[in-house]
Design a protein around this motif. Structure first.
Motif, mmCIF file in Angstrom:
data_model
loop_
_atom_site.group_PDB
_atom_site.id
_atom_site.type_symbol
_atom_site.label_atom_id
_atom_site.label_comp_id
_atom_site.label_asym_id
_atom_site.label_seq_id
_atom_site.Cartn_x
_atom_site.Cartn_y
_atom_site.Cartn_z
ATOM 1 N N ARG A 185 0.823 -1.209 0.000
ATOM 2 C CA ARG A 185 0.000 0.000 0.000
ATOM 3 C C ARG A 185 0.857 1.260 0.000
ATOM 4 O O ARG A 185 0.545 2.245 -0.675
ATOM 5 N N TRP A 203 -4.264 -1.165 -10.481
ATOM 6 C CA TRP A 203 -4.321 -1.485 -9.057
ATOM 7 C C TRP A 203 -5.729 -1.264 -8.530
ATOM 8 O O TRP A 203 -6.491 -0.456 -9.069
ATOM 9 N N SER A 204 -6.055 -1.906 -7.433
ATOM 10 C CA SER A 204 -7.354 -1.720 -6.805
ATOM 11 C C SER A 204 -7.462 -0.297 -6.264
ATOM 12 O O SER A 204 -6.590 0.173 -5.519
ATOM 13 N N THR A 215 -7.526 -0.203 -2.438
ATOM 14 C CA THR A 215 -6.209 -0.405 -1.825
ATOM 15 C C THR A 215 -5.375 0.864 -1.920
ATOM 16 O O THR A 215 -4.687 1.250 -0.961
#
Length: 179
Positions: free
Chosen positions: A17, A41-42, A45
């Motif tokens: 992260r 990427w999420s 997150t």
């Protein structure tokens, strides 16, 4: 960008992260939505990573605490205690005394039957393979029971039996002559 995705995939948790937040700030102007579009990427997150970066506080997840199936011993502690006592009654020390392992002559199927005889419900009892794993986790190694093996024949065996036959024949002759 491929290198950034590869680097992020090699990390986990807070380190991942933090990396994603730094790269989002550097290349995506701090936009989690843009990082999702460009880097794949999420978004959630990345948002958590940005919040951790902004506040300096690390979010600790409790996913592993509440996920997965509990072990049989944790689900049925009374049955596990009964199994422990049963295994202890059948346990014997390693004959070489090299390890602290206790070997039990109790089979998993026999342990299951014994627990049923003690009144533990069928629904609480695991399969024999799980029962074996539980016994192994609690420090008991299951071993097959060795049956008595006949001793090897020594050279003097025939002579010993011939001598016994002679003595028996002499005893019979004496009994006939005394009768």
């Amino acid at each position: 960008m491929h290198d950034l995705r590869l680097a992020a995939s090699q990390m986990t948790g807070a380190a991942r992260r933090a990396f994603q937040a730094e790269m989002t700030l550097k290349y995506c102007h701090g936009s989690a939505r843009l990082a999702e579009t460009i880097l794949g990427w999420s978004r959630e997150t990345v948002k958590v990573g940005l919040a951790e970066h902004r506040t300096g506080l690390i979010c600790v997840g409790a996913h592993s605490r509440f996920s997965g199936r509990k072990r049989w011993e944790a689900q049925y502690p009374e049955a596990a205690e009964a199994l422990q006592q049963l295994a202890e009654a059948h346990a014997q020390q390693d004959p070489t005394f090299r390890t602290t392992l206790a070997y039990t002559r109790l089979t998993a199927a026999a342990a299951r039957e014994a627990l049923q005889a003690q009144g533990i419900a069928e629904a609480q009892l695991p399969s024999p393979s799980t029962m074996a794993a539980v016994l192994n986790r609690t420090g008991y190694r299951l071993r097959k029971v060795l049956k008595a093996k006949p001793q090897k024949k020594i050279k003097a065996t025939d002579a010993i039996f011939d001598n016994i036959k002679k003595k028996m024949a002499q005893a019979r002759r004496r009994n006939r002559s005394n009768a």
